[in-house]
Design a protein around this motif. Structure first.
Motif, PDB file in Angstrom:
ATOM      1  N   TYR A   3     -47.033  -5.222 138.680  1.00  0.00           N
ATOM      2  CA  TYR A   3     -47.654  -6.524 138.862  1.00  0.00           C
ATOM      3  C   TYR A   3     -49.015  -6.529 138.186  1.00  0.00           C
ATOM      4  N   THR A   4     -49.417  -7.668 137.665  1.00  0.00           N
ATOM      5  CA  THR A   4     -50.755  -7.788 137.111  1.00  0.00           C
ATOM      6  C   THR A   4     -51.764  -7.833 138.253  1.00  0.00           C
ATOM      7  N   SER A   5     -53.022  -7.592 137.944  1.00  0.00           N
ATOM      8  CA  SER A   5     -54.063  -7.638 138.976  1.00  0.00           C
ATOM      9  C   SER A   5     -54.152  -9.028 139.598  1.00  0.00           C
ATOM     10  N   THR A   6     -53.922 -10.061 138.784  1.00  0.00           N
ATOM     11  CA  THR A   6     -53.943 -11.435 139.303  1.00  0.00           C
ATOM     12  C   THR A   6     -52.802 -11.657 140.282  1.00  0.00           C
ATOM     13  N   GLU A   7     -51.606 -11.178 139.940  1.00  0.00           N
ATOM     14  CA  GLU A   7     -50.456 -11.329 140.824  1.00  0.00           C
ATOM     15  C   GLU A   7     -50.685 -10.608 142.146  1.00  0.00           C
ATOM     16  N   LEU A   8     -51.221  -9.390 142.071  1.00  0.00           N
ATOM     17  CA  LEU A   8     -51.498  -8.649 143.298  1.00  0.00           C
ATOM     18  C   LEU A   8     -52.514  -9.375 144.171  1.00  0.00           C
ATOM     19  N   ALA A   9     -53.556  -9.909 143.540  1.00  0.00           N
ATOM     20  CA  ALA A   9     -54.583 -10.646 144.291  1.00  0.00           C
ATOM     21  C   ALA A   9     -53.972 -11.854 144.987  1.00  0.00           C
ATOM     22  N   GLU A  10     -53.086 -12.552 144.300  1.00  0.00           N
ATOM     23  CA  GLU A  10     -52.432 -13.725 144.887  1.00  0.00           C
ATOM     24  C   GLU A  10     -51.550 -13.337 146.076  1.00  0.00           C
ATOM     25  N   ILE A  11     -50.800 -12.246 145.925  1.00  0.00           N
ATOM     26  CA  ILE A  11     -49.891 -11.827 146.996  1.00  0.00           C
ATOM     27  C   ILE A  11     -50.678 -11.338 148.207  1.00  0.00           C
ATOM     28  N   VAL A  12     -51.732 -10.541 147.964  1.00  0.00           N
ATOM     29  CA  VAL A  12     -52.566 -10.050 149.058  1.00  0.00           C
ATOM     30  C   VAL A  12     -53.227 -11.214 149.788  1.00  0.00           C
ATOM     31  N   SER A  13     -53.778 -12.160 149.034  1.00  0.00           N
ATOM     32  CA  SER A  13     -54.457 -13.309 149.643  1.00  0.00           C
ATOM     33  C   SER A  13     -53.501 -14.131 150.493  1.00  0.00           C
ATOM     34  N   THR A  14     -52.285 -14.306 150.005  1.00  0.00           N
ATOM     35  CA  THR A  14     -51.284 -15.064 150.754  1.00  0.00           C
ATOM     36  C   THR A  14     -50.946 -14.363 152.067  1.00  0.00           C
ATOM     37  N   ARG A  15     -50.782 -13.044 152.014  1.00  0.00           N
ATOM     38  CA  ARG A  15     -50.432 -12.289 153.220  1.00  0.00           C
ATOM     39  C   ARG A  15     -51.565 -12.329 154.247  1.00  0.00           C
ATOM     40  N   ILE A  16     -52.797 -12.146 153.799  1.00  0.00           N
ATOM     41  CA  ILE A  16     -53.929 -12.172 154.724  1.00  0.00           C
ATOM     42  C   ILE A  16     -54.061 -13.548 155.360  1.00  0.00           C
ATOM     43  N   ALA A  17     -53.909 -14.597 154.543  1.00  0.00           N
ATOM     44  CA  ALA A  17     -53.985 -15.957 155.081  1.00  0.00           C
ATOM     45  C   ALA A  17     -52.901 -16.188 156.123  1.00  0.00           C
ATOM     46  N   HIS A  18     -51.706 -15.669 155.869  1.00  0.00           N
ATOM     47  CA  HIS A  18     -50.593 -15.807 156.819  1.00  0.00           C
ATOM     48  C   HIS A  18     -50.883 -15.069 158.115  1.00  0.00           C
ATOM     49  N   ASP A  19     -51.376 -13.820 157.992  1.00  0.00           N
ATOM     50  CA  ASP A  19     -51.585 -12.985 159.174  1.00  0.00           C
ATOM     51  C   ASP A  19     -52.726 -13.482 160.063  1.00  0.00           C
ATOM     52  N   LEU A  20     -53.679 -14.175 159.471  1.00  0.00           N
ATOM     53  CA  LEU A  20     -54.803 -14.692 160.250  1.00  0.00           C
ATOM     54  C   LEU A  20     -54.643 -16.168 160.608  1.00  0.00           C
ATOM     55  N   GLY A  21     -53.816 -16.879 159.843  1.00  0.00           N
ATOM     56  CA  GLY A  21     -53.713 -18.327 159.983  1.00  0.00           C
ATOM     57  C   GLY A  21     -53.249 -18.809 161.341  1.00  0.00           C
ATOM     58  N   GLY A  22     -52.216 -18.169 161.898  1.00  0.00           N
ATOM     59  CA  GLY A  22     -51.691 -18.616 163.185  1.00  0.00           C
ATOM     60  C   GLY A  22     -52.723 -18.497 164.295  1.00  0.00           C
TER      61      GLY A  22
END
Length: 202
Positions: A3-22
């Motif tokens: 994965y590119t660094s941009t792709e990894l950043a997007e995936i990590v950000s999505t996961r963190i937002a999901h885990d904290l969002g609820g």
């Protein structure tokens, strides 16, 4: 798999937002209840706020080590507490996920945290996560009295083989990120049964 660094950043950000969002949503709802009750907080609302605050703090601290920088700022005992607090945010007190681990070196905290995250994600109703480390390998063993999430484990196996998940990628960022950190030269093996999973790195 790469994965590119941009792709990894997007995936990590999505996961963190999901885990904290609820939990952030639960806090917001509790504050709305207080406003509707003339700014008076009853016992139930206080319990919601207390629980949500503990969950947010525990997950934020854990995710900061798993995906952030300067993970060597915490000592071994603190790292273990962070893991235990994170696992306490899953399930309920009747079916806890317990952790058995010796000292966690700050130098390998990130791989250890990512392994624990991978185990917690497939453990539906409590279990025991055991981490063993030596100079050449890291072994994660998960056992539960209930069936593990077989569908996720199947995707784990694909990631370890080098394949990319086709959907819901952020659900698997812990192994994707771990694979990227270690590089393709470091062997990873995963064996499973209905209620056990063993991941060996090295």
């Amino acid at each position: 798999m790469s994965y590119t660094s941009t792709e990894l950043a997007e995936i990590v950000s999505t996961r963190i937002a999901h885990d904290l969002g609820g939990t952030i949503g639960a806090l917001g709802s509790a504050l709305e209840l207080i406003a509707e009750n003339n700014n008076i907080m009853d016992t139930d609302t206080q319990a919601i706020i207390t629980s949500a605050t503990h969950t947010l703090k525990a997950r934020q601290r854990f995710l900061r080590i798993a995906f952030g920088l300067n993970t060597n700022t915490a000592d071994s005992d603190e790292l273990k507490r962070i893991c235990e607090d994170y696992l306490a945010t899953f399930g309920n007190p009747a079916n806890p996920i317990n952790l058995q681990i010796s000292a966690i070196s700050p130098k390998i905290a990130k791989p250890v945290f990512l392994c624990i995250m991978a185990a917690a994600d497939v453990c539906m109703r409590g279990g025991i996560i055991t981490i063993e480390m030596n100079q050449s390998s890291l072994t994660l063993h998960l056992t539960s009295g209930y069936k593990l999430v077989a569908g996720k484990i199947d995707i784990y196996k694909e990631i370890i083989k080098g394949d990319k998940p086709k959907e819901y990628i952020s659900q698997y960022i812990q192994l994707i990120y771990l694979r990227e950190l270690l590089g393709n030269d470091v062997p990873m093996t995963l064996t499973t049964s209905e209620n056990e999973m063993t991941l060996i790195i090295g």
